[in-house]
Motif scaffolding. Sequence first.
Motif, PDB file in Angstrom:
ATOM      1  N   SER A   1       0.820  -1.213   0.000  1.00 44.97           N
ATOM      2  CA  SER A   1       0.000   0.000   0.000  1.00 44.97           C
ATOM      3  C   SER A   1       0.850   1.258   0.000  1.00 44.97           C
ATOM      4  CB  SER A   1      -0.938   0.016   1.212  1.00 44.97           C
ATOM      5  OG  SER A   1      -0.190  -0.009   2.415  1.00 44.97           O
ATOM      6  N   SER A   2       2.139   1.125   0.329  1.00 43.95           N
ATOM      7  CA  SER A   2       3.063   2.265   0.309  1.00 43.95           C
ATOM      8  C   SER A   2       4.384   1.814  -0.312  1.00 43.95           C
ATOM      9  CB  SER A   2       3.306   2.800   1.722  1.00 43.95           C
ATOM     10  OG  SER A   2       2.120   3.288   2.305  1.00 43.95           O
ATOM     11  N   PHE A   3       4.852   2.557  -1.292  1.00 48.17           N
ATOM     12  CA  PHE A   3       6.123   2.205  -1.931  1.00 48.17           C
ATOM     13  C   PHE A   3       6.618   3.376  -2.768  1.00 48.17           C
ATOM     14  CE2 PHE A   3       2.690   0.729  -4.708  1.00 48.17           C
ATOM     15  CZ  PHE A   3       3.032   1.247  -5.944  1.00 48.17           C
ATOM     16  N   VAL A   4       7.905   3.308  -3.108  1.00 49.81           N
ATOM     17  CA  VAL A   4       8.505   4.223  -4.081  1.00 49.81           C
ATOM     18  C   VAL A   4       8.787   3.415  -5.337  1.00 49.81           C
ATOM     19  CG1 VAL A   4      10.450   5.711  -4.654  1.00 49.81           C
ATOM     20  CG2 VAL A   4       9.536   5.704  -2.329  1.00 49.81           C
ATOM     21  N   TYR A   5       8.191   3.817  -6.434  1.00 48.82           N
ATOM     22  CA  TYR A   5       8.449   3.183  -7.723  1.00 48.82           C
ATOM     23  C   TYR A   5       9.443   4.073  -8.459  1.00 48.82           C
ATOM     24  CZ  TYR A   5       7.714   1.634 -12.538  1.00 48.82           C
ATOM     25  OH  TYR A   5       7.910   1.182 -13.819  1.00 48.82           O
ATOM     26  N   VAL A   6      10.622   3.549  -8.759  1.00 49.53           N
ATOM     27  CA  VAL A   6      11.633   4.326  -9.468  1.00 49.53           C
ATOM     28  C   VAL A   6      11.807   3.757 -10.860  1.00 49.53           C
ATOM     29  CG1 VAL A   6      13.478   2.982  -8.366  1.00 49.53           C
ATOM     30  CG2 VAL A   6      14.015   5.153  -9.471  1.00 49.53           C
ATOM     31  N   SER A   7      11.623   4.600 -11.859  1.00 49.48           N
ATOM     32  CA  SER A   7      11.620   4.174 -13.257  1.00 49.48           C
ATOM     33  C   SER A   7      12.870   4.685 -13.960  1.00 49.48           C
ATOM     34  CB  SER A   7      10.373   4.722 -13.953  1.00 49.48           C
ATOM     35  OG  SER A   7      10.369   4.372 -15.322  1.00 49.48           O
ATOM     36  N   GLY A   8      13.602   3.757 -14.578  1.00 50.10           N
ATOM     37  CA  GLY A   8      14.797   4.127 -15.312  1.00 50.10           C
ATOM     38  C   GLY A   8      14.595   4.011 -16.809  1.00 50.10           C
ATOM     39  N   GLY A   9      15.192   4.901 -17.539  1.00 46.04           N
ATOM     40  CA  GLY A   9      15.111   4.890 -18.994  1.00 46.04           C
ATOM     41  C   GLY A   9      15.997   5.995 -19.525  1.00 46.04           C
ATOM     42  N   LEU A  10      15.483   6.770 -20.482  1.00 45.98           N
ATOM     43  CA  LEU A  10      16.228   7.932 -20.945  1.00 45.98           C
ATOM     44  C   LEU A  10      16.464   8.905 -19.807  1.00 45.98           C
ATOM     45  CD1 LEU A  10      14.469   8.639 -24.360  1.00 45.98           C
ATOM     46  CD2 LEU A  10      16.650   7.503 -23.955  1.00 45.98           C
ATOM     47  N   GLY A  11      15.504   8.968 -18.888  1.00 50.55           N
ATOM     48  CA  GLY A  11      15.626   9.751 -17.672  1.00 50.55           C
ATOM     49  C   GLY A  11      15.235   8.882 -16.496  1.00 50.55           C
TER      50      GLY A  11
ATOM     51  N   ASP B   1      18.283  -0.937 -23.489  1.00 58.74           N
ATOM     52  CA  ASP B   1      18.189  -1.991 -22.463  1.00 58.74           C
ATOM     53  C   ASP B   1      19.024  -3.207 -22.838  1.00 58.74           C
ATOM     54  OD1 ASP B   1      14.914  -1.001 -22.655  1.00 58.74           O
ATOM     55  OD2 ASP B   1      15.996  -0.771 -20.777  1.00 58.74           O
ATOM     56  N   THR B   2      18.797  -3.710 -24.052  1.00 61.64           N
ATOM     57  CA  THR B   2      19.484  -4.930 -24.463  1.00 61.64           C
ATOM     58  C   THR B   2      20.980  -4.697 -24.656  1.00 61.64           C
ATOM     59  OG1 THR B   2      18.939  -4.489 -26.797  1.00 61.64           O
ATOM     60  CG2 THR B   2      17.430  -5.881 -25.549  1.00 61.64           C
ATOM     61  N   ALA B   3      21.347  -3.472 -25.057  1.00 54.86           N
ATOM     62  CA  ALA B   3      22.771  -3.172 -25.222  1.00 54.86           C
ATOM     63  C   ALA B   3      23.487  -3.226 -23.876  1.00 54.86           C
ATOM     64  CB  ALA B   3      22.943  -1.804 -25.866  1.00 54.86           C
ATOM     65  N   VAL B   4      22.887  -2.605 -22.859  1.00 54.17           N
ATOM     66  CA  VAL B   4      23.506  -2.619 -21.522  1.00 54.17           C
ATOM     67  C   VAL B   4      23.531  -4.040 -20.969  1.00 54.17           C
ATOM     68  CG1 VAL B   4      23.261  -1.858 -19.137  1.00 54.17           C
ATOM     69  CG2 VAL B   4      22.925  -0.232 -21.000  1.00 54.17           C
TER      70      VAL B   4
ATOM     71  N   GLY C   1      10.710   0.207 -15.203  1.00 57.43           N
ATOM     72  CA  GLY C   1      11.298   0.612 -16.467  1.00 57.43           C
ATOM     73  C   GLY C   1      12.525  -0.237 -16.774  1.00 57.43           C
ATOM     74  N   SER C   2      13.558   0.399 -17.263  1.00 57.90           N
ATOM     75  CA  SER C   2      14.792  -0.336 -17.576  1.00 57.90           C
ATOM     76  C   SER C   2      15.445  -0.901 -16.324  1.00 57.90           C
ATOM     77  CB  SER C   2      15.772   0.596 -18.297  1.00 57.90           C
ATOM     78  OG  SER C   2      15.224   1.055 -19.516  1.00 57.90           O
ATOM     79  N   PHE C   3      15.214  -0.253 -15.179  1.00 55.14           N
ATOM     80  CA  PHE C   3      15.820  -0.749 -13.943  1.00 55.14           C
ATOM     81  C   PHE C   3      15.296  -2.140 -13.573  1.00 55.14           C
ATOM     82  CE2 PHE C   3      16.498   3.856 -12.337  1.00 55.14           C
ATOM     83  CZ  PHE C   3      17.646   3.959 -13.112  1.00 55.14           C
ATOM     84  N   SER C   4      14.075  -2.467 -13.984  1.00 54.51           N
ATOM     85  CA  SER C   4      13.557  -3.805 -13.684  1.00 54.51           C
ATOM     86  C   SER C   4      14.364  -4.869 -14.425  1.00 54.51           C
ATOM     87  CB  SER C   4      12.075  -3.906 -14.063  1.00 54.51           C
ATOM     88  OG  SER C   4      11.887  -3.798 -15.463  1.00 54.51           O
ATOM     89  N   LEU C   5      14.873  -4.542 -15.608  1.00 55.78           N
ATOM     90  CA  LEU C   5      15.671  -5.481 -16.394  1.00 55.78           C
ATOM     91  C   LEU C   5      17.117  -5.527 -15.923  1.00 55.78           C
ATOM     92  CD1 LEU C   5      14.336  -4.520 -19.946  1.00 55.78           C
ATOM     93  CD2 LEU C   5      13.501  -6.320 -18.423  1.00 55.78           C
ATOM     94  N   LEU C   6      17.565  -4.458 -15.269  1.00 55.35           N
ATOM     95  CA  LEU C   6      18.962  -4.359 -14.834  1.00 55.35           C
ATOM     96  C   LEU C   6      19.108  -4.577 -13.336  1.00 55.35           C
ATOM     97  CD1 LEU C   6      19.930  -1.163 -16.886  1.00 55.35           C
ATOM     98  CD2 LEU C   6      20.408  -3.553 -17.475  1.00 55.35           C
TER      99      LEU C   6
ATOM    100  N   PRO D   1      12.347  -5.920  -8.301  1.00 56.07           N
ATOM    101  CA  PRO D   1      11.856  -5.444  -9.596  1.00 56.07           C
ATOM    102  C   PRO D   1      10.341  -5.262  -9.561  1.00 56.07           C
ATOM    103  CG  PRO D   1      13.303  -7.354  -9.853  1.00 56.07           C
ATOM    104  CD  PRO D   1      12.991  -7.244  -8.396  1.00 56.07           C
ATOM    105  N   ALA D   2       9.851  -4.299 -10.317  1.00 56.24           N
ATOM    106  CA  ALA D   2       8.407  -4.091 -10.435  1.00 56.24           C
ATOM    107  C   ALA D   2       7.778  -5.278 -11.152  1.00 56.24           C
ATOM    108  CB  ALA D   2       8.136  -2.803 -11.207  1.00 56.24           C
ATOM    109  N   LEU D   3       6.550  -5.615 -10.755  1.00 59.13           N
ATOM    110  CA  LEU D   3       5.868  -6.771 -11.329  1.00 59.13           C
ATOM    111  C   LEU D   3       5.618  -6.612 -12.823  1.00 59.13           C
ATOM    112  CD1 LEU D   3       3.213  -7.501  -8.546  1.00 59.13           C
ATOM    113  CD2 LEU D   3       5.316  -8.768  -9.009  1.00 59.13           C
ATOM    114  N   LEU D   4       5.262  -5.403 -13.246  1.00 58.69           N
ATOM    115  CA  LEU D   4       4.898  -5.174 -14.642  1.00 58.69           C
ATOM    116  C   LEU D   4       6.089  -4.809 -15.520  1.00 58.69           C
ATOM    117  CD1 LEU D   4       1.573  -3.156 -14.159  1.00 58.69           C
ATOM    118  CD2 LEU D   4       1.898  -5.626 -14.429  1.00 58.69           C
TER     119      LEU D   4
END
Length: 424
Positions: free
Chosen positions: A227-237, A301-304, A346-351, A379-382
Amino acid sequence: MTGNIRPSRPRQPESPVRQENLRPLNLELIFRHIVATGRPVSRTELATVTGLARPTITRIAEELLAGSLLTETGLTRNGRAGRPRVGLTLSDRGPAGLGLDIRADALAACVVDLTGTVRHLAFAPSTYAGADAPDVLARLAHMARAAIEAVTAEDLTVVTATLAVPGPVHAGVVRSAPELGWREVDAGALLRAALDHLGPLDLPLTVDNQANLAALGELYAGDNAPSSFVYVSGGLGIGAGIVLDGRLLRGARGWSGELGHVTVYPDGEPCPCGSRGCLQTYASLPAILGDEPAPAGTTPDTAVTGRAEEGRPATLAALDRAGTTLGVALADTLNILDIDTVLLGGSFSLLSSWLTANIRAEIDRRVLSAAWAPVTIRPALLGPDAAVIGAALTSIDQVRQHPTTWLARSPGSRPEGLREPDAG
């Protein structure tokens, strides 16, 4: 990502309104109870829970069935003794929500039905080099049209669209998205114009921050979602969506969650935002890729990931730095908000395999409560699809919260006047 996703948190039962001239309120009471229950509910159970008369329940149920908001299931006992009864549950035909997203490596379109099931999910490879906002949004408009046509063939009607963008938004205007090169871009108006150019389409449209929508997608992703969390999304930003007690924290002007522009080194490298030492300059995909961009035919993503699996020293060092700086910025956030869960999206879920250890080391070192209340980092579920799914779920939630608006439409016409969510 496909399957059933829970689009809204259960509400506490509400008291019935008995006056016949307030029938819409009783209708919403019954419908919201079915939404919150998450299983087939009999008419008898509805009468017991709401206190409404059985004839009233029957009339409202028939209206909801006729409006394609509910469907009847097989016989159910609902855990009680006695003869089985016909159950009522959300319909998988009728209204649907459309989500659109601008990702690091692709444009995405998603449609979910009233049950929260993903019915359409499509991607188009994208690069932002030399592409201005009208061009990007014109491509998204084509994807939106294709998504609408695909689900129309399945007896679904898209009622609202929500666009996810990587930056703060006010009244449909993207105030700043440095990774896209956008500043003061009226994305809502541009996308509306691009949609209209393809033919008349009366479709309410909302623009919202990508990380906020991704956080909502995670909030609705399952019964065990925190019910409480910080979702941090990685990508271009880098962005963050902050959920406290089941509610998204937007801030006074809708700018909360700009984690990418938290300063980790005051005299550090310059950031496109105009400041120096921002987290984004150390932990975003471009920062991890460094001077060697992703090869043609691959995504960032795949390059990293490929370089990390090969054990390239430069890539591993960049991932170490990204994890450390993420941990520093997240530790400050957790100390202020007293939240015990971090979701890497975001990309952080893959990394996450390369980031989590350093993030945890910094959080354990810097978060005051970590010694007594360990912080969960996962990692985020989605995964990378969280924002586009969250956008679609936000769209359909307008019907779930206000079913009478859908029912009030003229036969054969598209619903009009759906209340748009407050998007900051």
